[in-house]
Motif scaffolding. Structure first.
Motif, PDB file in Angstrom:
ATOM      1  N   GLY A 184     -48.172  -9.154  -6.253  1.00 53.18           N
ATOM      2  CA  GLY A 184     -49.514  -9.616  -6.632  1.00 53.18           C
ATOM      3  C   GLY A 184     -49.505 -10.817  -7.569  1.00 53.18           C
ATOM      4  N   GLY A 185     -48.359 -11.137  -8.175  1.00 49.01           N
ATOM      5  CA  GLY A 185     -48.305 -12.279  -9.099  1.00 49.01           C
ATOM      6  C   GLY A 185     -49.261 -12.054 -10.253  1.00 49.01           C
ATOM      7  N   ALA A 210     -36.966  -8.368  -6.326  1.00 48.36           N
ATOM      8  CA  ALA A 210     -36.183  -9.178  -5.391  1.00 48.36           C
ATOM      9  C   ALA A 210     -36.124 -10.626  -5.858  1.00 48.36           C
ATOM     10  CB  ALA A 210     -36.826  -9.095  -3.998  1.00 48.36           C
ATOM     11  N   PRO A 211     -35.464 -10.871  -7.016  1.00 49.84           N
ATOM     12  CA  PRO A 211     -35.413 -12.258  -7.496  1.00 49.84           C
ATOM     13  C   PRO A 211     -34.557 -13.148  -6.600  1.00 49.84           C
ATOM     14  CG  PRO A 211     -34.105 -10.812  -8.918  1.00 49.84           C
ATOM     15  CD  PRO A 211     -34.761  -9.924  -7.903  1.00 49.84           C
ATOM     16  N   ALA A 232     -43.654 -19.903  -5.838  1.00 44.65           N
ATOM     17  CA  ALA A 232     -43.299 -19.454  -7.188  1.00 44.65           C
ATOM     18  C   ALA A 232     -43.668 -20.505  -8.235  1.00 44.65           C
ATOM     19  CB  ALA A 232     -41.800 -19.172  -7.244  1.00 44.65           C
ATOM     20  N   ILE A 234     -57.208 -13.362 -25.254  1.00 41.62           N
ATOM     21  CA  ILE A 234     -56.291 -14.473 -24.931  1.00 41.62           C
ATOM     22  C   ILE A 234     -56.615 -15.676 -25.803  1.00 41.62           C
ATOM     23  CG2 ILE A 234     -55.406 -15.971 -23.087  1.00 41.62           C
ATOM     24  CD1 ILE A 234     -56.555 -14.075 -21.068  1.00 41.62           C
ATOM     25  N   TYR A 279     -42.507 -12.053 -16.832  1.00 38.33           N
ATOM     26  CA  TYR A 279     -43.231 -11.509 -15.683  1.00 38.33           C
ATOM     27  C   TYR A 279     -43.480 -12.514 -14.564  1.00 38.33           C
ATOM     28  CZ  TYR A 279     -43.874  -7.356 -18.446  1.00 38.33           C
ATOM     29  OH  TYR A 279     -43.633  -6.229 -19.184  1.00 38.33           O
ATOM     30  N   LYS A 330     -41.936 -15.875 -14.575  1.00 39.31           N
ATOM     31  CA  LYS A 330     -40.888 -16.906 -14.521  1.00 39.31           C
ATOM     32  C   LYS A 330     -41.448 -18.302 -14.797  1.00 39.31           C
ATOM     33  CE  LYS A 330     -37.684 -14.089 -14.073  1.00 39.31           C
ATOM     34  NZ  LYS A 330     -37.645 -13.544 -15.392  1.00 39.31           N
ATOM     35  N   GLY A 363     -49.274 -22.040  -3.551  1.00 35.48           N
ATOM     36  CA  GLY A 363     -49.565 -21.572  -4.914  1.00 35.48           C
ATOM     37  C   GLY A 363     -50.399 -22.584  -5.682  1.00 35.48           C
ATOM     38  N   TRP A 408     -57.760 -17.965  -9.069  1.00 34.10           N
ATOM     39  CA  TRP A 408     -57.501 -17.096  -7.922  1.00 34.10           C
ATOM     40  C   TRP A 408     -57.869 -17.780  -6.613  1.00 34.10           C
ATOM     41  CZ3 TRP A 408     -60.519 -14.957  -4.071  1.00 34.10           C
ATOM     42  CH2 TRP A 408     -59.921 -13.949  -3.320  1.00 34.10           C
TER      43      TRP A 408
HETATM   44  C1  LIG Z   1     -53.789 -14.970 -18.445  1.00 31.98           C
HETATM   45  C2  LIG Z   1     -54.413 -15.449 -17.169  1.00 31.98           C
HETATM   46  C3  LIG Z   1     -55.764 -15.241 -16.942  1.00 31.98           C
HETATM   47  C4  LIG Z   1     -56.351 -15.672 -15.749  1.00 31.98           C
HETATM   48  N1  LIG Z   1     -57.668 -15.391 -15.484  1.00 31.98           N
HETATM   49  C5  LIG Z   1     -58.217 -15.742 -14.296  1.00 31.98           C
HETATM   50  C6  LIG Z   1     -59.544 -15.363 -13.940  1.00 31.98           C
HETATM   51  O1  LIG Z   1     -60.217 -14.679 -14.680  1.00 31.98           O
HETATM   52  N2  LIG Z   1     -60.040 -15.778 -12.736  1.00 31.98           N
HETATM   53  C7  LIG Z   1     -59.303 -16.535 -11.860  1.00 31.98           C
HETATM   54  O2  LIG Z   1     -59.801 -16.887 -10.792  1.00 31.98           O
HETATM   55  N3  LIG Z   1     -58.043 -16.901 -12.172  1.00 31.98           N
HETATM   56  C8  LIG Z   1     -57.481 -16.509 -13.342  1.00 31.98           C
HETATM   57  N4  LIG Z   1     -56.189 -16.841 -13.643  1.00 31.98           N
HETATM   58  C9  LIG Z   1     -55.458 -17.727 -12.725  1.00 31.98           C
HETATM   59  C10 LIG Z   1     -54.987 -17.050 -11.468  1.00 31.98           C
HETATM   60  O3  LIG Z   1     -54.628 -15.725 -11.698  1.00 31.98           O
HETATM   61  C11 LIG Z   1     -53.793 -17.837 -10.923  1.00 31.98           C
HETATM   62  O4  LIG Z   1     -54.131 -19.202 -10.873  1.00 31.98           O
HETATM   63  C12 LIG Z   1     -53.377 -17.440  -9.522  1.00 31.98           C
HETATM   64  O5  LIG Z   1     -53.409 -16.045  -9.350  1.00 31.98           O
HETATM   65  C13 LIG Z   1     -51.977 -17.979  -9.279  1.00 31.98           C
HETATM   66  O6  LIG Z   1     -51.524 -17.607  -8.005  1.00 31.98           O
HETATM   67  P1  LIG Z   1     -50.225 -18.230  -7.365  1.00 31.98           P
HETATM   68  O7  LIG Z   1     -50.276 -17.944  -5.925  1.00 31.98           O
HETATM   69  O8  LIG Z   1     -50.043 -19.631  -7.761  1.00 31.98           O
HETATM   70  O9  LIG Z   1     -48.983 -17.413  -7.908  1.00 31.98           O
HETATM   71  P2  LIG Z   1     -48.675 -16.466  -9.129  1.00 31.98           P
HETATM   72  O10 LIG Z   1     -49.713 -15.428  -9.223  1.00 31.98           O
HETATM   73  O11 LIG Z   1     -48.374 -17.268 -10.319  1.00 31.98           O
HETATM   74  O12 LIG Z   1     -47.355 -15.783  -8.601  1.00 31.98           O
HETATM   75  C14 LIG Z   1     -46.116 -16.416  -8.495  1.00 31.98           C
HETATM   76  C15 LIG Z   1     -45.104 -15.313  -8.293  1.00 31.98           C
HETATM   77  O13 LIG Z   1     -43.816 -15.870  -8.043  1.00 31.98           O
HETATM   78  C16 LIG Z   1     -42.865 -14.961  -8.561  1.00 31.98           C
HETATM   79  N5  LIG Z   1     -41.563 -15.602  -8.737  1.00 31.98           N
HETATM   80  C17 LIG Z   1     -41.247 -16.616  -9.558  1.00 31.98           C
HETATM   81  N6  LIG Z   1     -39.932 -16.915  -9.425  1.00 31.98           N
HETATM   82  C18 LIG Z   1     -39.415 -16.074  -8.501  1.00 31.98           C
HETATM   83  C19 LIG Z   1     -38.124 -15.883  -7.944  1.00 31.98           C
HETATM   84  N7  LIG Z   1     -37.086 -16.626  -8.307  1.00 31.98           N
HETATM   85  N8  LIG Z   1     -37.953 -14.918  -7.001  1.00 31.98           N
HETATM   86  C20 LIG Z   1     -38.994 -14.138  -6.605  1.00 31.98           C
HETATM   87  N9  LIG Z   1     -40.236 -14.279  -7.114  1.00 31.98           N
HETATM   88  C21 LIG Z   1     -40.460 -15.237  -8.044  1.00 31.98           C
HETATM   89  C22 LIG Z   1     -43.482 -14.536  -9.897  1.00 31.98           C
HETATM   90  O14 LIG Z   1     -42.923 -13.319 -10.357  1.00 31.98           O
HETATM   91  C23 LIG Z   1     -44.953 -14.394  -9.499  1.00 31.98           C
HETATM   92  O15 LIG Z   1     -45.268 -13.077  -9.133  1.00 31.98           O
HETATM   93  C24 LIG Z   1     -55.568 -16.373 -14.802  1.00 31.98           C
HETATM   94  C25 LIG Z   1     -54.197 -16.570 -15.019  1.00 31.98           C
HETATM   95  C26 LIG Z   1     -53.614 -16.089 -16.181  1.00 31.98           C
HETATM   96  C27 LIG Z   1     -52.147 -16.231 -16.364  1.00 31.98           C
END
Ligand SMILES: Cc1cc2nc3c(=O)[nH]c(=O)nc-3n(C[C@H](O)[C@H](O)[C@H](O)COP(=O)(O)OP(=O)(O)OC[C@H]3O[C@@H](n4cnc5c(N)ncnc54)[C@H](O)[C@@H]3O)c2cc1C
Length: 636
Positions: A118-119, A330-331, A364, A481, A544, A546, A578, A586
């Motif tokens: 779920g990231g 699964a890093p 990522a 936050i 959590y 990276k 991403g 989101w």
């Molecule tokens: C504190 C906070 C509050 C937020 N509040 C909101 C909100 O209220 N509303 C909203 O719309 N958005 C909010 N956001 C933003 C939103 O959650 C993110 O922009 C969005 O979910 C990011 O998605 P993503 O697909 O880029 O990846 P991410 O969700 O960042 O996931 C990337 C994943 O890659 C994985 N990863 C990294 N390196 C490796 C590796 N080597 N091997 C395997 N896996 C790896 C990580 O563990 C992670 O799970 C918030 C973000 C944060 C941090």
């Protein structure tokens, strides 16, 4: 056949009329032929739009594995055979893309280093309640439902709770600026306008100008979003032909737009207090990014019932049913590149190498891709442009959070499901939101001190989720936050070994106390009801996710006007998805998955201009059948 003296030329549409016995120069013949051609064109376009997604192959569905779909630990026996794609990272950008590819018949493996998929949508339980650090509210609810419905498994369709819907007109954000009257933002543009007129009397012209600028910038910016999906040459033309207005807006900061509208520092702070939603301040934020955030929530804000993990579950189910897998713990150590082509990944543990036929997607983040997932030689050879661009931008915003458990009745304690933005001091002419934030950041970074207030976002995650409230009516989960530089925390501990020094632990204790003081300043009735405060620092975020930058790359004009990073890279079959491809949030993360899917499945700008999109295409094909049907089929 000939009519009259001249033979009929069937290649000319107007000759059809003559063939039907009409005079060659008659208006009726021309109208008939014109209508025929028009009908044919309409039928052609409709057939084109109704077609299945590009690159579609019929998927073979199978029953779901036993156990929680979001916590299937990595085992070689769980890795599907004949993989088409490997996706690194299970955030929304990775999961949406993987579900879309699955629905088009491809076998996808998602690898996640964390213990749950779920990231940023992840959640954790403490003292019986669930904390949801990475999602506090989501706007544009119809679009959110549409995006999830396009590729999610209907069996796990997410249900939504609207903030402030029960008794508060859809109240989603409340801003507290020192001793100023609080600002309440409720669902609807009219409600927004009426509220802001109360706080900014005599500034109606400025407010109308601000709303018009938000609309214009948001619309103009959309083609820039799509630009990230195209190959460099196509992108070059696209940017010049379709993105002039978007680029103009993206080059301006929020502060510049407010100045053009004649606003001062106080107007600026009141209009832009949601800045923390993208992590910039008015002087550093690219205007369309801010415009998208404000407009995103203006028609109300929602929270997924069952928590943000339910958004990941519906996508994960599609992937498993399509023969793929989402495996956690699964890093990935490195992306395998052979002769300029991505062929698979090497896992961190046990030196396992996994191969795939069609491509590797890094979802990522750009920082992790460049600094952790590719070898320095591959970066030098193929991704030096992206690396230099990223370095020129500097670090994105990082944060400190406090997870607070409260015992008691929410109503009696004055707690509700809307968010609160707490600013220690009100703005004044000469004292802008940028200065308030800078002071706040400096205070948050102060070591060995329980002094100095900082700005804080406060959300009550458990009150936004009726399921959580039903299970634990007397326990409330609050998330707080604030902005904070990552460096002072990184200097206090060893990032790789995860060993934390006594100094770091001591500083965390002091921060706990400072978060408690802020919370009591906002909610005095909580005095004897706080049972626990757990502080998370940029080091915890790095553990959590990276990375320390919560929203990825900074949302400055320099970043937003750049064609980088694109979905495609110079490494063949290596794609990016991403929030770094689009922007933080989101919904933009989901869009990044859709952009990556467009590129991989072969969509082009002409498709987009004709209204044929990957999201629309997903609705033209069947989703996964129910698990019962699949189990019955398997037992036959
Ligand atoms: C504190 C906070 C509050 C937020 N509040 C909101 C909100 O209220 N509303 C909203 O719309 N958005 C909010 N956001 C933003 C939103 O959650 C993110 O922009 C969005 O979910 C990011 O998605 P993503 O697909 O880029 O990846 P991410 O969700 O960042 O996931 C990337 C994943 O890659 C994985 N990863 C990294 N390196 C490796 C590796 N080597 N091997 C395997 N896996 C790896 C990580 O563990 C992670 O799970 C918030 C973000 C944060 C941090």
């Amino acid at each position: 056949m000939s009519v009259g003296s001249r033979p009929i030329d069937y290649s000319k549409p107007f000759e059809l009329g003559r063939a039907c016995g009409m005079k060659s120069d008659g208006w009726a013949a021309k109208c008939l032929a014109g209508a025929g051609v028009g009908l044919l064109a309409v039928a052609g376009v409709r057939a084109y739009l109704r077609r299945r997604p590009k690159g579609y192959r019929r998927p073979t569905w199978r029953a779901l594995p036993e156990g929680d779909l979001l916590q299937q630990g990595f085992k070689l026996s769980r890795v599907p055979e004949d993989l088409d794609f490997i996706v690194i990272g299970s955030g929304m950008g990775g999961l949406w893309l993987s579900a879309a590819l699955t629905k088009c018949g491809y076998k996808v493996l998602v690898l996640e280093q964390h213990y749950i998929a779920g990231g940023c949508c992840h959640a954790f339980s403490q003292n019986g309640v669930e904390f949801t650090p990475g999602i506090h509210y989501i706007g544009d609810i119809d679009m959110a439902k549409g995006l999830l419905g396009a590729v999610g498994d209907p069996k796990f369709q997410a249900d939504w709770h609207q903030l402030g819907a029960s008794d508060d007109g859809g109240l989603y954000d409340k801003a507290l600026f020192g001793d100023r009257e609080p600002i309440f933002l409720r669902q609807g543009r009219d409600a927004w306008y009426a509220e802001m007129c109360k706080h900014m009397p005599g500034k109606e012209k400025l407010l109308k100008g601000w709303l018009a600028a938000l609309d214009e910038a948001r619309k103009a910016y959309m083609p820039l979003f799509f630009a990230k999906a195209w190959q460099p040459w196509t992108q070059w033309f696209w940017l010049r032909l379709c993105c002039r207005a978007g680029l103009k807006w993206a080059g301006k900061t929020v502060h510049e737009v407010i100045q053009e509208l004649g606003g001062d520092e106080v107007d600026e702070a009141l209009l832009t207090f949601q800045c923390m939603d993208h992590g910039e301040t008015p002087r550093t934020a690219s205007f369309p990014v801010h415009a998208m955030i404000v407009s995103h929530y203006m028609n109300g804000a929602w929270f997924p019932k069952g928590g943000p993990l339910s958004l990941a579950r519906t996508l994960t189910s599609t992937i498993f049913k399509g023969g793929g897998a989402v495996l956690v713990r699964a890093p990935v150590q490195q992306i395998q590149v052979t002769n300029g082509r991505a062929t698979g990944v090497q896992m961190k543990k046990k030196d396992v190498v996994l191969n795939c036929r069609k491509g590797v997607v890094s979802a990522a983040g750009l920082d992790a891709t460049i600094h952790r997932l590719l070898s320095p030689e591959d970066v030098d050879q193929y991704l030096s442009e992206e690396r230099d661009f990223m370095h020129s931008l500097g670090q994105g915003t990082s944060c400190l959070s406090a997870f607070v458990t409260v015992k008691g009745n929410a109503k009696e304690l004055g707690l509700s499901d809307h968010n609160v933005w707490f600013f220690p001091k009100p703005p004044s002419v000469g004292y802008s939101l940028d200065e308030i934030t800078a002071e706040s950041r400096a205070n948050a970074a102060k070591m060995n001190s329980t002094e100095g207030n900082f700005f804080c976002f406060i959300g009550a995650g458990s009150l936004k989720d009726p399921e959580c409230m039903e299970q634990h009516p007397d326990t409330i989960a609050l998330e707080m936050i604030t902005d904070a530089e990552a460096e002072p925390f990184l200097a206090l501990s060893d990032v790789e070994s995860h060993r934390r020094t006594a100094e770091y632990k001591g500083h965390k204790k002091q921060l706990e106390e400072r978060f408690r003081q802020i919370l009591l300043a906002v909610y005095p009735k909580l005095e004897h009801h706080i049972i626990n405060i757990d502080v998370s620092t940029p080091l915890s975020v790095d553990f959590y996710l990276k990375r320390t930058a919560i929203y990825g790359l900074p949302h400055t004009p320099q970043r937003i006007t750049s064609p980088l990073p694109r979905v495609v890279t110079k490494i063949q079959n290596l794609y990016l998805s991403g929030q770094d491809v689009t922007t933080g949030g989101w919904m933009p993360a989901v869009f990044s998955g859709a952009l990556a899917a467009s590129q991989i499945l072969g969509y082009n700008p002409l498709d987009l201009m004709c209204g044929r999109t990957v999201i629309g295409g997903m609705y033209k094909v069947e989703g996964p059948p129910s698990n019962k049907v699949l189990q019955a089929q398997a037992s036959l």
